[in-house]
Design a protein around this motif. Structure first.
Motif, PDB file in Angstrom:
ATOM      1  N   THR A  51       0.862  -1.380  -0.041  1.00 61.20           N
ATOM      2  CA  THR A  51       0.019   0.143  -0.126  1.00 61.20           C
ATOM      3  C   THR A  51       1.011   1.258  -0.120  1.00 61.20           C
ATOM      4  N   GLU A 116      -5.084  -4.366  -2.472  1.00 65.98           N
ATOM      5  CA  GLU A 116      -6.177  -5.388  -2.002  1.00 65.98           C
ATOM      6  C   GLU A 116      -6.836  -6.201  -3.157  1.00 65.98           C
ATOM      7  N   ARG A 184      -6.728   4.199   6.840  1.00 62.67           N
ATOM      8  CA  ARG A 184      -5.478   3.033   6.886  1.00 62.67           C
ATOM      9  C   ARG A 184      -5.868   1.957   7.917  1.00 62.67           C
ATOM     10  N   GLY A 185      -5.585   0.721   7.600  1.00 62.73           N
ATOM     11  CA  GLY A 185      -5.965  -0.598   8.203  1.00 62.73           C
ATOM     12  C   GLY A 185      -7.477  -0.872   7.899  1.00 62.73           C
ATOM     13  N   SER A 187      -9.178  -2.621   6.227  1.00 65.64           N
ATOM     14  CA  SER A 187      -9.634  -3.953   5.668  1.00 65.64           C
ATOM     15  C   SER A 187     -10.362  -4.664   7.008  1.00 65.64           C
TER      16      SER A 187
HETATM   17  N1  ASP Z   1      -3.738  -2.234   3.080  1.00 66.34           N
HETATM   18  C1  ASP Z   1      -4.277  -0.867   3.766  1.00 66.34           C
HETATM   19  C2  ASP Z   1      -3.177  -0.499   4.514  1.00 66.34           C
HETATM   20  O1  ASP Z   1      -2.053  -0.492   4.678  1.00 66.34           O
HETATM   21  C3  ASP Z   1      -5.354  -1.532   4.564  1.00 66.34           C
HETATM   22  C4  ASP Z   1      -5.261  -2.780   5.294  1.00 66.34           C
HETATM   23  O2  ASP Z   1      -4.265  -3.230   5.187  1.00 66.34           O
HETATM   24  O3  ASP Z   1      -6.275  -2.752   6.077  1.00 66.34           O
HETATM   25  O4  ASP Z   1      -3.507   0.587   5.337  1.00 66.34           O
END
Ligand code: ASP
Length: 442
Positions: A51, A116, A184-185, A187
């Motif tokens: 990402t 993703e 971010r994060g 998922s």
């Molecule tokens: N790939 C995205 C991130 O690094 C979302 C995730 O991992 O949840 O934030």
């Protein structure tokens, strides 16, 4: 038959060998049928997440009109993964199309979402599963919030008749029709949405740790793992900095009473941490479930005689802070005193000065004082309200460690006690609380 939704985070998708191990995890339980994946994360500590590489691609595109160079390491990573998995899948042309689409589309969210997207395509190939593009099933409203009803309906339609389905996490479709990402994060949130939509019996969140620890292991080495906790306790602990799950990810599943199980892809036999709806949570005899905290708060202390009888006093103070667009974290108060606890970063620029002057002219306090460099530490547990003497134990332990408490706030939920101490006492204070409630347990 009940179904489980499994979300695999970035480190669980980092290379082909781990993805092959995930396949075994999924196939070892017939209820694990709907999968949500993140983009490949770091393989070693100074590796770069896909990402982050994609955000670089977007930057390069803006300056050069092309992202050929920045996309190369992304393509290499995905090619390696497909080769390690030995898949019969033409990843080369998918990557070429993806790069072209990134250049044509030129949106930051679209670019970031491709990690993703590609990860889910590969996972679907690996499992022989249906691929469901999140752009077709996860919808945002005009104001940027999730259109949950529409999304739940679309997800449940999309999995009909599928033995296995794989969804890319992190993004969906904005009100304008374009790809839009969560923060971010995010998922973790996608996984919770899918779990809710298919009415899963369990939302398994597979990561690289065996669950939540009772306190930060950088402060207390060998800190105990929390076997189970309630959504409310999780909310308190994650607000205070215990970051395993995205804080918004509990909302879709909590409403439907779906438990979350944090699991470790690298130690699949560990039970992990189970997060339960409060109604299903049974006190395991522990007074305290966990301890978490954060540094760098500012306290504005206000004193005025007969404050309690001056109607509108608190409202006037809060209006000043609201006018500066600054959120308040806690408001401990006494008869003639009140304190505003605010994250120091939110007061950057000269907001603090403006707030002080604003309060002075709005309510003419006798005393107004600013205390900086405060750390907040929350001691959290449903068991605290039912066992006599918990606060005495807490305060004695802190006093014995020679730490001066500058502020106390016990929320009316009786689920936690928050203390404010100097930043420099933060680690010592957490160690003392841990020793009191955890070490003494054994
Ligand atoms: N790939 C995205 C991130 O690094 C979302 C995730 O991992 O949840 O934030």
């Amino acid at each position: 038959m009940s179904v489980k939704v499994c979300k695999f985070g970035g480190t669980s998708m980092a290379d082909g060998n781990i993805i092959a191990a995930i396949k075994n995890i999924i196939k070892s339980d017939p209820e694990r049928r709907f999968i949500v994946v993140s983009a490949p994360g770091k393989r070693y500590s100074d590796d770069v997440k896909i990402t982050d590489l994609l955000y670089e691609c977007h930057k390069q595109l803006l300056t050069n009109g092309s992202c050929v160079e920045a996309f190369a390491p992304v393509a290499r990573r995905f090619r390696d993964i497909v080769a390690q998995l030995g898949l019969d899948f033409d990843i080369g042309s998918v990557l070429e199309r993806t790069r072209r689409e990134i250049e044509e589309n030129a949106s930051e969210d679209f670019t970031a979402s491709r990690g993703e997207y590609l990860s889910a395509l590969i996972m679907a190939q690996t499992l022989g599963a249906r691929f469901v593009d999140a752009h077709d099933v996860i919808f945002f409203k005009e104001d940027g919030s999730l259109d949950s009803d529409k999304s739940y309906k679309a997800v449940s339609e999309a999995v009909k008749g599928a033995e296995y389905a794989v969804f890319p996490g992190f993004y969906g479709r904005g009100a304008d029709g374009n790809v839009k990402t969560f923060s971010r994060g995010g998922s973790d949130i996608s996984g919770a949405i899918v779990a809710r939509a298919v009415n899963a019996s369990l939302y398994e969140n597979w990561t690289d740790v065996s669950g939540f620890l009772a306190c930060d292991p950088r402060i207390v080495e060998g800190s105990e793992r929390i076997k189970s906790l309630s959504y409310k306790e999780l909310r308190e602990l994650s607000y205070m900095g215990a970051n395993v799950l995205h804080s918004e990810s509990i909302f879709p599943v909590r409403k439907a009473n779906i438990p979350i199980n944090i699991r470790n892809t690298f130690r699949p036999d560990d039970e992990g941490t189970l997060i339960l709806p409060t109604s299903r949570y049974i006190l395991a005899g522990n007074t305290v479930t966990g301890i978490a905290g954060r540094k760098n708060f500012t306290v504005i202390f206000i004193e005025k005689s007969l404050m309690n009888s001056e109607i509108g006093f608190i409202r006037k103070v809060l209006t000043v802070v609201e006018g500066e667009g600054v959120p308040i974290e806690h408001i401990p108060s006494g008869i003639d005193t009140m304190s505003l606890v605010i994250e120091s970063d939110a007061l950057a620029g000269n907001k603090l000065e403006r707030i002080i002057n604003g309060i002075k002219s709005a309510v003419e306090p006798d005393v107004i004082r600013v205390i900086e460099d405060i750390a907040l530490i929350a001691t959290v547990g449903h068991g605290m309200s039912s066992s006599v003497g918990t606060s005495a134990r807490l305060f004695n332990a802190i006093a014995a460690a020679d730490v001066n408490i500058k502020m106390i706030d016990q929320g009316s939920s009786e689920l936690n006690i928050v203390v404010g101490v100097s930043n420099e006492d933060y680690e010592r204070c957490i160690k003392a609380i841990y020793a009191e409630f955890f070490k003494k347990r054994v």
